[in-house]
Design an enzyme around this catalytic site. Structure first.
Site, PDB file in Angstrom:
ATOM      1  N   CYS A 193       6.845  -7.064   6.640  1.00  0.00           N
ATOM      2  CA  CYS A 193       8.052  -6.574   7.314  1.00  0.00           C
ATOM      3  C   CYS A 193       8.540  -7.665   8.261  1.00  0.00           C
ATOM      4  O   CYS A 193       7.732  -8.360   8.878  1.00  0.00           O
ATOM      5  CB  CYS A 193       7.731  -5.313   8.111  1.00  0.00           C
ATOM      6  SG  CYS A 193       9.186  -4.521   8.855  1.00  0.00           S
ATOM      7  N   CYS A 238       3.552   8.409   0.923  1.00  0.00           N
ATOM      8  CA  CYS A 238       4.141   7.476   1.872  1.00  0.00           C
ATOM      9  C   CYS A 238       4.217   6.125   1.163  1.00  0.00           C
ATOM     10  O   CYS A 238       3.184   5.583   0.761  1.00  0.00           O
ATOM     11  CB  CYS A 238       3.247   7.411   3.115  1.00  0.00           C
ATOM     12  SG  CYS A 238       3.782   6.197   4.321  1.00  0.00           S
ATOM     13  N   CYS A 293       2.824  -2.576  15.574  1.00  0.00           N
ATOM     14  CA  CYS A 293       2.674  -2.237  14.150  1.00  0.00           C
ATOM     15  C   CYS A 293       1.972  -3.373  13.421  1.00  0.00           C
ATOM     16  O   CYS A 293       2.373  -4.533  13.538  1.00  0.00           O
ATOM     17  CB  CYS A 293       4.049  -1.982  13.539  1.00  0.00           C
ATOM     18  SG  CYS A 293       4.026  -1.778  11.745  1.00  0.00           S
ATOM     19  N   CYS A 317       7.779  -5.456  15.181  1.00  0.00           N
ATOM     20  CA  CYS A 317       7.417  -4.525  16.259  1.00  0.00           C
ATOM     21  C   CYS A 317       5.956  -4.814  16.656  1.00  0.00           C
ATOM     22  O   CYS A 317       5.073  -4.825  15.788  1.00  0.00           O
ATOM     23  CB  CYS A 317       7.573  -3.078  15.783  1.00  0.00           C
ATOM     24  SG  CYS A 317       9.256  -2.723  15.215  1.00  0.00           S
ATOM     25  N   GLU A 323       0.820  -1.211   0.000  1.00  0.00           N
ATOM     26  CA  GLU A 323       0.000   0.000   0.000  1.00  0.00           C
ATOM     27  C   GLU A 323       0.856   1.263   0.000  1.00  0.00           C
ATOM     28  O   GLU A 323       2.015   1.242   0.401  1.00  0.00           O
ATOM     29  CB  GLU A 323      -0.904   0.008   1.224  1.00  0.00           C
ATOM     30  CG  GLU A 323      -0.115  -0.044   2.499  1.00  0.00           C
ATOM     31  CD  GLU A 323      -0.959  -0.286   3.741  1.00  0.00           C
ATOM     32  OE1 GLU A 323      -2.066  -0.820   3.604  1.00  0.00           O
ATOM     33  OE2 GLU A 323      -0.499   0.041   4.823  1.00  0.00           O
ATOM     34  N   CYS A 344       0.127   2.113   8.572  1.00  0.00           N
ATOM     35  CA  CYS A 344       0.468   1.041   9.509  1.00  0.00           C
ATOM     36  C   CYS A 344       0.187  -0.336   8.956  1.00  0.00           C
ATOM     37  O   CYS A 344       0.091  -1.305   9.691  1.00  0.00           O
ATOM     38  CB  CYS A 344      -0.254   1.237  10.835  1.00  0.00           C
ATOM     39  SG  CYS A 344       0.093   2.829  11.546  1.00  0.00           S
TER      40      CYS A 344
HETATM   41  N1  SAH Z   1      10.325   0.163   9.236  1.00  0.00           N
HETATM   42  C1  SAH Z   1      10.401   1.606   9.229  1.00  0.00           C
HETATM   43  C2  SAH Z   1       9.195   2.249   8.554  1.00  0.00           C
HETATM   44  C3  SAH Z   1       7.925   1.841   9.255  1.00  0.00           C
HETATM   45  S1  SAH Z   1       6.512   2.796   9.411  1.00  0.00           S
HETATM   46  C4  SAH Z   1      10.505   2.125  10.652  1.00  0.00           C
HETATM   47  O1  SAH Z   1      10.248   1.361  11.568  1.00  0.00           O
HETATM   48  O2  SAH Z   1      10.888   3.267  10.832  1.00  0.00           O
HETATM   49  C5  SAH Z   1       6.894   4.391   9.920  1.00  0.00           C
HETATM   50  C6  SAH Z   1       6.654   4.721  11.381  1.00  0.00           C
HETATM   51  O3  SAH Z   1       5.335   4.365  11.841  1.00  0.00           O
HETATM   52  C7  SAH Z   1       7.628   4.025  12.301  1.00  0.00           C
HETATM   53  O4  SAH Z   1       8.164   4.953  13.195  1.00  0.00           O
HETATM   54  C8  SAH Z   1       6.759   3.023  13.002  1.00  0.00           C
HETATM   55  O5  SAH Z   1       7.301   2.632  14.251  1.00  0.00           O
HETATM   56  C9  SAH Z   1       5.462   3.799  13.132  1.00  0.00           C
HETATM   57  N2  SAH Z   1       4.292   2.958  13.447  1.00  0.00           N
HETATM   58  C10 SAH Z   1       4.054   1.686  13.099  1.00  0.00           C
HETATM   59  N3  SAH Z   1       2.897   1.250  13.591  1.00  0.00           N
HETATM   60  C11 SAH Z   1       2.360   2.289  14.273  1.00  0.00           C
HETATM   61  C12 SAH Z   1       1.151   2.462  15.010  1.00  0.00           C
HETATM   62  N4  SAH Z   1       0.288   1.470  15.138  1.00  0.00           N
HETATM   63  N5  SAH Z   1       0.933   3.669  15.565  1.00  0.00           N
HETATM   64  C13 SAH Z   1       1.826   4.675  15.435  1.00  0.00           C
HETATM   65  N6  SAH Z   1       2.970   4.565  14.744  1.00  0.00           N
HETATM   66  C14 SAH Z   1       3.243   3.389  14.178  1.00  0.00           C
END
Ligand code: SAH
Length: 370
Positions: free
Chosen positions: A127, A120, A134, A131, A107, A362
């Site tokens: 991934c 974005c 996420c 985490c 997406e 996300c």
């Molecule tokens: N893998 C990369 C890009 C991921 S998405 C990274 O981790 O930086 C970009 C941002 O969104 C990251 O900082 C990630 O931690 C955050 N993110 C992911 N899921 C989220 C959620 N449910 N709420 C808020 N931020 C989120």
């Protein structure tokens, strides 16, 4: 909002077809020459793709009609098919679910602001960083995206802007953030190729300003060092989410390999080498990482490791994933966190949560469809 037909072919695997955007100018010339065409045709094709944003070989009127089909087949194969689009914020935010050649879902999100238009993008389908807060992290890694598949997300958005599909009339994409699905630095070579295609001047690339492109990482330290040596001025964002290793080990599992101090040292190296301020991402999770003591610890750490001038803290109220036990910090807690960071002389803002109701940024749309 446009509903597009849903077709779910089972994934067949295999690499996406080769595309012009996968190749640098010399490689494109070589492919064109192999097919028996003069080398300059590769520049014409690049101009059609990157500058004119053309989709139809018939528009390539500077290429002989008989050559258009074979050249387009060799270098401009379709890479992504839109499966579904969702809009919110009065149409100013639009998320697209794409299907790759093998059925893989990914997406991208297009966001129009008064002063800029940001795409974005995803760098991987899924991934592998796991985490727990996420949505993309829950599903695991399907595969790396090709350079062409990353670039195509931006080119398709640029076409939509030019056609005036977002309210406000025709416009142009100005910024790209690698904050969709995936860990960009775990797909280093292809992401680097995409950074070059996005920022190379016309006709060889889209000609975006390097500073207007942001690569966001969980903190893969060796790859941050490598990126610092590429002579690019792209913005680095580091997803910290906790200032202490005990908590960060649970929120960003790769922290057990590269702990907070090493990530911040690498980020400081990047900032010094490029002169670019590093963005520190911090999802505010209620009663997990939002305590005043952690704000102070974060403030001291960043002021010490990066220096106040070279860090900006981007606080993101958690966007809870379906079934998650976690929630966003309440607004007064968010405000106190910001106040404390600023008390350490740091620049800190709470990120505007665009696209919340369409599960923006996300991995949630793709997750729901698999
Ligand atoms: N893998 C990369 C890009 C991921 S998405 C990274 O981790 O930086 C970009 C941002 O969104 C990251 O900082 C990630 O931690 C955050 N993110 C992911 N899921 C989220 C959620 N449910 N709420 C808020 N931020 C989120």
């Amino acid at each position: 909002m446009t509903a597009l037909p849903l077709v779910f072919d089972p994934p067949k695997g295999g690499r996406p077809p080769r595309h012009l955007a996968d190749l640098d100018p010399a490689q494109r010339r070589a492919v064109v020459a192999e097919l028996g065409h003069p080398g300059y045709r590769s520049t014409q094709l690049a101009r059609h793709y990157f500058t004119r944003l053309s989709e139809d070989p018939a528009e390539m009127t500077d290429v002989p009609a008989a050559a258009r089909g074979p050249l387009a087949e060799a270098l401009l194969p379709p890479l992504l098919t839109p499966v579904r689009q969702l809009a919110c914020d009065g149409g100013a935010t639009r998320k697209t679910l794409w299907r790759g050649h093998d059925g893989t879902l990914l997406e991208s999100v297009l966001m129009r602001y008064p002063d800029r238009v940001t795409v974005c993008v995803s760098s991987q389908a899924g991934c592998g960083m796991a985490c727990p807060f996420c949505a993309t992290g829950q599903a695991g890694l399907t595969r790396n995206l090709s350079t062409g598949e990353v670039v195509e997300q931006v080119v398709a958005s640029a076409r939509a802007m030019r056609r005036g599909e977002l309210p406000g009339g025709p416009g142009r994409v100005s910024n790209v953030v690698f904050m969709g699905m995936g860990e960009p630095l775990a797909n280093y070579a292809r992401v680097l190729g995409a950074l070059r295609r996005l920022t190379d001047p016309s006709p060889n690339g889209l000609g975006l300003a390097q500073r207007a492109v942001t690569v966001s990482t969980v903190g893969l330290v060796p790859a941050i060092h490598r990126l610092a040596g590429e002579s690019l001025q792209v913005t680095l964002a580091v997803s910290l989410h906790a200032p202490d290793d005990g908590l960060r080990d649970t929120l960003v599992p790769v922290n057990t390999r590269w702990p907070v101090a090493e990530v911040l040292d690498a980020a400081a190296g990047y900032a010094r080498r490029t002169g670019r301020r590093v963005s520190v991402e911090y999802a505010l999770i209620r009663d997990v990482n939002d305590q005043p003591e952690r704000a102070d610890l974060l403030g001291r750490l960043l002021a010490g490791k990066l220096g106040r001038a070279l860090a900006h803290v981007n606080l993101i109220p958690l966007n809870p994933t379906p079934g998650s036990r976690w929630d966003a910090s309440p607004e007064p807690v968010q405000r106190e966190f910001v106040r404390r960071l600023r008390g350490h002389g740091l620049s800190a803002t709470v990120r505007d949560t665009r696209g919340r109701e369409i599960a923006g940024a996300c991995g949630q749309l793709a997750a729901r469809n698999t």
